[in-house]
Each structure stands twice: as C-alpha cells, then as structure tokens.
Enzyme design. Sequence first.
Site: not given
Length: 302
Positions: A34, A88, A166
């Site tokens: 990250s 997802k 989303d």
Amino acid sequence: MTAICLVGIGKIAVDQHVPAIGGSADWELAATVSRAGSVDGVQSFTDFDQMLSERPDIPVISLCLPPVPRYDYAAKAIAAGRHVMLEKPPGATLAEVYALADMAHAAGVSLYTTWHSRMAKGVAPAKAWLADKTVTGVHICWKEDVRRWHPGQDWVFAPGGMGVFDPGSNALSIITEILPMPIHLRSAELFFPENRDTPIAAHMQWTQNVTGDFDWRQEGPQSWDITVETTTGTLSLHDGGARLLIDGNEVAAGADREYPALYDRMAELVKTNASEVDLSPMLHVADALTLGKRNVVAAFHF
C-alpha cells in the site's frame, strides 16, 4: 496455513479483509502492499514488484485496489506464478478480466472473482426456494450514502470507478445468483452529477418484469432490499441479503460471514488450482452504460 499478501490497505481491506484473514485457520497475512496503509505486525511494502521479488514464499495475492489499476497488478502476480483473488467488481472492464482468466489458466494458477454479497446468509436459501417457482416480478431498492461508505474517495466517480454501480453490483450479484430464469436489460436512466464522470443514481428495467432503483444520495437508514414476487408467494431479502423473509416470515438472519466465506472458497480453489470467474453482474453494468439515457443532476462534493 497459507501465506497471503493483501494489496491495497484502504477502508474495505481494514474493515473486512484483514479480520476475515485473521479469523481463518487457512490463511496467514504475511505481507501488505500500500502507498499509505499497513497492518500492525505484518511486513509492509509500498512497491508491488519488490514484494513479488522479495517474498517468493507467498503464493496468494488478494487485490483490494480500485478497479482501474487492478489488471496490471493481477497480470504481474499471475506472471509470477501467484494465485489471485479480486475484490468486487473484479476489474474496470469485462475484456480485461477475461484476459486475466486466460492468463491464469495458462499459468496453472487460481483466479477468483469475488462477489461478497452472494455469501450473505439469506442468498443460498433464497436461491433454493426460487428454484421451482414462477417469478412474476422483481424489484431492487439499493440506496446508500456514498459519504458514509466511500468518504473522500474520488476514484469512485472517475472513469472506471463505476459510481453507484460499485455498490449496485452487490445487488446484481445477488439477482444473477438467485433468479431461476435469465434476464437482460431493456432500458436504463442514469443520473450523472454535472462535475462527475460516473452515475450517482440509476433506474433500470429488465425483461421478466425486473426493475431496480440505485442511489448513492440516501441519508439516514440505508436500503439494500430485493423483493421477488412469484405465483406462490413473495420472497424478500433485506440488509444486503443477510435477512430472508418469505410471505413476511423470517427465514434466515445471522451474523455477517460474507468475507470469511470468500476466503474459505479461495482456500478451496487454491488447493486444486481451480478458478472461479463469473462476470454476470458486470454484464448488467456494462449494458446500463450502453443503453442508459444520461441525465445531468446537481454537482456532488464530498
């Protein structure tokens, strides 16, 4: 336990992925990648290539990045012989996920396109109940507050961020799982803030009398509901699939195990180098963006 690397330490990773991995007997969180986030006690990297080079002992990568950069990371991981799990929606486009599936097959590694809402407690019994029913109508009401769930995350309104689709893809993942008949989109109305590139709301009409209302401007109580009318009764899913009612009677309710269940499934796939790639929810998003009538609404600011 199998070592796994979590890439993208944002809100969804911290809230869902890290606890799911930590509570599993199958997985050990061995590293993170990250630009800003990290997990206490876990080796952290800011460069994905460096992690792949320095940690060849980690066979599985879970990607929690936004959809647009995800393809490049997944392709690198597969080329390095790693199994890949995709948050997802699994990519920014259908074609790139199909390409990843071909890569994974050629490399002999697993690729898993996860849809966490399918793991909600009420979804499997809803599918079983509907299997022999004649459906006469379906309505999706999926309305939530983007400021609460994606605070300050401008990427959701950038090209490829999908906007209201989303969270809307969660509903689409449920209906593509539970309905006993195929549906396809006939029309859509999409509502774009004048300063944004993706829709903040949508109304959709499918075949088989299926409709959906999606909105990211809902304040107060959040709505994640699906109602299915049949010739023999009414089924409804609430709280994103966690609660199932049939003719008003509670059938299924329980604690959230959506993400732990995803990692259970990934463990099964990795054991046999199998893949599970299902893009049916994304097909409906793509169709909406193709067929949808564009309406411009007031500017949106976090």
